[in-house]
Design a protein around this motif. Structure first.
Motif, short mmCIF file in Angstrom:
data_model
loop_
_atom_site.label_atom_id
_atom_site.label_comp_id
_atom_site.label_asym_id
_atom_site.label_seq_id
_atom_site.Cartn_x
_atom_site.Cartn_y
_atom_site.Cartn_z
N PHE A 34 29.77 21.65 104.97
CA PHE A 34 29.31 22.63 103.99
C PHE A 34 27.82 22.87 104.24
N LEU A 35 27.41 24.12 104.37
CA LEU A 35 26.00 24.46 104.50
C LEU A 35 25.54 25.01 103.16
N ILE A 36 24.72 24.21 102.45
CA ILE A 36 24.34 24.53 101.08
C ILE A 36 22.84 24.32 100.93
N GLY A 37 22.20 25.14 100.12
CA GLY A 37 20.79 24.94 99.81
C GLY A 37 20.62 23.72 98.93
N SER A 38 19.65 22.86 99.28
CA SER A 38 19.46 21.62 98.54
C SER A 38 18.04 21.12 98.72
N THR A 39 17.66 20.17 97.85
CA THR A 39 16.36 19.51 97.95
C THR A 39 16.51 18.05 98.36
N VAL A 40 17.71 17.65 98.78
CA VAL A 40 17.96 16.26 99.13
C VAL A 40 17.09 15.85 100.33
N GLU A 41 16.61 14.61 100.30
CA GLU A 41 15.78 14.08 101.39
C GLU A 41 16.67 13.33 102.38
N THR A 42 16.54 13.65 103.65
CA THR A 42 17.29 12.96 104.70
C THR A 42 16.51 13.02 106.00
N ASP A 43 16.67 11.98 106.81
CA ASP A 43 16.02 11.93 108.12
C ASP A 43 16.96 12.35 109.24
N ARG A 44 18.24 12.51 108.94
CA ARG A 44 19.23 12.84 109.94
C ARG A 44 19.34 14.35 110.11
N THR A 45 19.69 14.80 111.31
CA THR A 45 19.93 16.21 111.59
C THR A 45 21.23 16.34 112.37
#
Length: 85
Positions: A23-34
């Motif tokens: 799912f490609l969704i707008g978010s403010t979640v913090e993550t280091d993975r791409t």
């Protein structure tokens, strides 16, 4: 609005690992993975255990109670244990 206090809102790629759906969704979640999406662009990546693609409520695989209801089923199951007067 105050400048510099709000998290960055950007497209994030969420992956339901149970159903193998992205799912490609707008978010403010913090993550280091791409991860590279099917459109060829690289997005921040978050792995999920359950989403609407795999949750039993949304997929229709939820166990349904009988039409008679829980109380009637209980009474039917334990009818023989009633004290005789």
């Amino acid at each position: 609005m105050k400048v510099g206090i709000h998290p960055a809102y950007r497209p994030v790629l969420f992956h339901d690992t149970a159903a193998d759906v992205f799912f490609l969704i707008g978010s403010t979640v913090e993550t280091d993975r791409t991860h590279v999406h099917s459109d060829g662009q690289t997005y921040p990546y978050v792995a999920l255990d359950v989403s609407s693609a795999s949750h039993p409520v949304y997929t229709g695989q939820q166990r349904k109670t009988t039409v008679e209801g829980r109380v009637a089923g209980f009474n039917k199951r334990f009818a023989g244990f009633q004290a005789k007067r």
